[in-house]
Write a protein that holds these residues in place. Structure first.
Motif, short mmCIF file in Angstrom:
data_model
loop_
_atom_site.label_atom_id
_atom_site.label_comp_id
_atom_site.label_asym_id
_atom_site.label_seq_id
_atom_site.Cartn_x
_atom_site.Cartn_y
_atom_site.Cartn_z
N THR A 197 0.83 -1.20 0.00
CA THR A 197 0.00 0.00 0.00
C THR A 197 0.87 1.25 0.00
OG1 THR A 197 -1.72 -1.19 1.22
CG2 THR A 197 -1.84 1.22 1.22
N GLN A 198 1.88 1.27 0.86
CA GLN A 198 2.81 2.41 0.90
C GLN A 198 3.50 2.59 -0.45
OE1 GLN A 198 3.55 4.65 3.43
NE2 GLN A 198 1.75 3.78 4.38
N LEU A 199 3.92 1.50 -1.06
CA LEU A 199 4.59 1.57 -2.35
C LEU A 199 3.67 2.14 -3.42
CD1 LEU A 199 6.84 -1.50 -3.04
CD2 LEU A 199 7.34 0.87 -3.44
N ASP B 142 15.05 5.33 -5.71
CA ASP B 142 15.85 4.24 -5.13
C ASP B 142 15.51 4.01 -3.67
OD1 ASP B 142 17.12 4.06 -7.57
OD2 ASP B 142 18.78 5.35 -6.95
N GLN B 143 15.21 5.06 -2.94
CA GLN B 143 14.92 4.95 -1.51
C GLN B 143 13.48 4.58 -1.23
OE1 GLN B 143 15.96 8.95 -0.56
NE2 GLN B 143 17.93 8.35 0.33
N MET B 144 12.65 4.64 -2.23
CA MET B 144 11.22 4.44 -2.06
C MET B 144 10.90 3.06 -1.46
SD MET B 144 8.38 5.15 -4.97
CE MET B 144 8.88 3.82 -6.01
N TYR B 145 11.55 2.02 -1.94
CA TYR B 145 11.28 0.67 -1.46
C TYR B 145 11.72 0.50 -0.01
CZ TYR B 145 10.55 -0.11 -6.39
OH TYR B 145 10.08 -0.02 -7.66
N ALA B 146 12.88 1.03 0.31
CA ALA B 146 13.38 0.93 1.69
C ALA B 146 12.48 1.70 2.66
CB ALA B 146 14.81 1.44 1.77
N GLN B 147 12.06 2.87 2.27
CA GLN B 147 11.18 3.67 3.13
C GLN B 147 9.84 2.98 3.34
OE1 GLN B 147 11.61 6.47 4.86
NE2 GLN B 147 13.77 6.46 4.30
N GLU C 57 10.40 0.12 5.80
CA GLU C 57 10.59 0.61 7.17
C GLU C 57 9.28 1.04 7.80
OE1 GLU C 57 13.57 3.60 7.50
OE2 GLU C 57 15.07 2.38 6.48
N ARG C 58 8.45 1.72 7.03
CA ARG C 58 7.16 2.16 7.55
C ARG C 58 6.23 0.98 7.80
NH1 ARG C 58 6.39 7.69 7.18
NH2 ARG C 58 8.06 8.74 6.06
N ALA C 59 6.35 -0.05 6.98
CA ALA C 59 5.52 -1.24 7.19
C ALA C 59 5.92 -1.96 8.47
CB ALA C 59 5.65 -2.18 5.99
#
Length: 54
Positions: free
Chosen positions: A18-20, A39-44, A47-49
């Motif tokens: 959902t965040q993605l 590039d940071q989108m997946y990591a963020q 982390e939020r999940a």
């Protein structure tokens, strides 16, 4: 116990997706304004999940 772990992992994955999807809709300028890159989108999102409570 095992069922709870599976439920927690599934809930985390759904929240991650959902965040993605929300982040993926943003354009490059908006991402840069909030301090993200593609590039940071997946990591963020992951982390939020991790912050989701079961």
């Amino acid at each position: 116990m095992f069922v709870t772990a599976i439920f927690a992992a599934l809930k985390r994955y759904v929240h991650y997706r959902t965040q993605l999807s929300y982040l993926d809709q943003l354009d490059e300028r908006t991402l840069r304004d909030i301090g993200f890159s593609r590039d940071q989108m997946y990591a963020q999102a992951w982390e939020r999940a991790a912050l989701v409570r079961v």
